[in-house]
Design an enzyme around this catalytic site. Structure first.
Site, short mmCIF file in Angstrom:
data_model
loop_
_atom_site.label_atom_id
_atom_site.label_comp_id
_atom_site.label_asym_id
_atom_site.label_seq_id
_atom_site.Cartn_x
_atom_site.Cartn_y
_atom_site.Cartn_z
NE ARG A 58 -2.41 -1.53 3.38
CZ ARG A 58 -2.49 -2.77 3.86
NH1 ARG A 58 -3.19 -3.68 3.23
NH2 ARG A 58 -1.89 -3.10 4.98
CD GLU A 95 -0.47 -9.11 16.53
OE1 GLU A 95 -0.90 -8.81 15.41
OE2 GLU A 95 -1.14 -9.05 17.57
P1 AMP Z 1 4.29 -2.21 11.50
O1 AMP Z 1 5.50 -2.85 10.89
O2 AMP Z 1 3.82 -2.88 12.77
O3 AMP Z 1 4.44 -0.72 11.67
O4 AMP Z 1 3.09 -2.48 10.50
C1 AMP Z 1 2.96 -1.69 9.40
C2 AMP Z 1 2.49 -2.46 8.19
O5 AMP Z 1 1.45 -3.40 8.48
C3 AMP Z 1 1.94 -1.46 7.20
O6 AMP Z 1 2.49 -1.77 5.94
C4 AMP Z 1 0.44 -1.64 7.26
O7 AMP Z 1 -0.08 -1.68 5.96
C5 AMP Z 1 0.19 -2.95 8.00
N1 AMP Z 1 -0.68 -2.81 9.21
C6 AMP Z 1 -0.31 -3.06 10.49
N2 AMP Z 1 -1.33 -2.84 11.35
C7 AMP Z 1 -2.37 -2.42 10.61
C8 AMP Z 1 -3.72 -2.01 10.93
N3 AMP Z 1 -4.20 -2.00 12.18
N4 AMP Z 1 -4.51 -1.62 9.90
C9 AMP Z 1 -4.03 -1.62 8.62
N5 AMP Z 1 -2.80 -2.00 8.27
C10 AMP Z 1 -1.95 -2.40 9.24
#
Ligand code: AMP
Length: 173
Positions: A58, A95
């Site tokens: 995205r 996660e």
């Molecule tokens: P992070 O590495 O934990 O910052 O996760 C970011 C990536 O996971 C991004 O590329 C987001 O598209 C996706 N992502 C993680 N959590 C969400 C959420 N609650 N809603 C939508 N996309 C998420």
């Protein structure tokens, strides 16, 4: 314009307890999509980076639009196995389990200043991995920018001292 009203919350997707922030509803509203790019562009217009790095998948939507609008090179940071050239790889924690992000070695030159764009900042693990690859190539991340930030998940702290910018914040549980 209130960008937040165009982002759909989908509870328990893709797994129980996750509040998924869906930007596809924002993309359906041309004025909202344009506003995102306009805000990013305004932020970097006076001091443009040498390239925009978009994060699979995205981050490509917003990053490519911004790069196109600013007349800057667009670099793709992709999930493992998608890039055909000589790549650098970095594993990072999800996660549950791990993922690998890759970048073409010849896409970024030493000394370049780049801005990373993704749709959403949660824990910051993804962009931390991407920024590590950029640093390995001798370039500098001047900022990581997101449409959505979920502050309770601590991404900003995880990425410190990197500069972080977001257009919309949601205080998810
Ligand atoms: P992070 O590495 O934990 O910052 O996760 C970011 C990536 O996971 C991004 O590329 C987001 O598209 C996706 N992502 C993680 N959590 C969400 C959420 N609650 N809603 C939508 N996309 C998420």
């Amino acid at each position: 314009m209130d960008l937040a009203q165009h982002i759909r919350n989908v509870p328990d997707f893709p797994s129980p307890g996750i509040q998924f922030k869906d930007i596809t509803t924002l993309l359906l509203v041309p004025e909202a999509f344009q506003e995102c790019i306009r805000l990013f562009k305004a932020r970097y217009a006076d001091n443009p980076p040498d390239a925009i790095v978009g994060v699979d998948a995205r981050g490509f939507i917003f990053g490519a639009a911004l790069a196109h609008d600013m007349g800057l090179p667009f670099v793709t940071a992709r999930k493992k196995g998608k890039l055909p050239g000589d790549t650098l790889s970095r594993e990072y924690a999800l996660e549950y389990g791990t993922a690998i992000v890759e970048i073409h070695r010849d896409a970024i030159s030493p000394g370049q200043k780049v801005v990373i764009i993704d749709d959403l900042l949660a824990t910051g693990g993804t962009v931390a991995a991407v920024s590590h690859l950029i640093a390995e190539l001798g370039a500098e991340v001047t900022e990581a920018a997101f449409v959505v930030e979920l502050p309770p998940l601590g991404g900003r702290t995880h990425l410190a001292p990197m500069s972080v910018h977001s257009l919309v914040e949601f205080m998810v549980e």
